[in-house]
Design an enzyme around this catalytic site. Sequence first.
Site: not given
Length: 161
Positions: A44, A74, A96, A122
């Site tokens: 990541r 997915e 949020p 990926e």
Amino acid sequence: MTVREDDIRRPDGSTGIYGVVDKPEFALVIVADGDRLQLVEQFRYPVGERSWEFVQGTAPDRADVDAAELAVRELREETGLEAGSMVELGRLSLAPGLTSQRGRVFLATELREGPPQREHEEQDMRTEWFSREKFEQMIVSGEITDAPTIAAYGLLRLRGR
């Protein structure tokens, strides 16, 4: 993805600017086979490390895609699996205070194997099965830090699954 700054007025009348990241809805898939959970591990870039997570992703090229359809896509893309049963468990707001992105959580069972159809970024992804006990230990030890993965597992447990 878009990034915007909104002029806002707070309840006390003062003004300010609020930065928002808009991204399409994501689907997160908990892959379960009895007591085992399948996770994916990938690098990541924003945090600069590899991360164990449940299958998850968006369809930025088709932001209006149905969440259940996205979950199926997915799952097949990242693991090669197809689910005989795909049950929606709930909804999550990613962060949020920062982004409008929300997601839906699904439980995939009755699995059939096939080849993954991973996207270019990926390529280094790998999958592995873990017992629920090991999965929980990985959360406690800090080996799993992905917030949607941890929240989705909470939904799974609260639904008695």
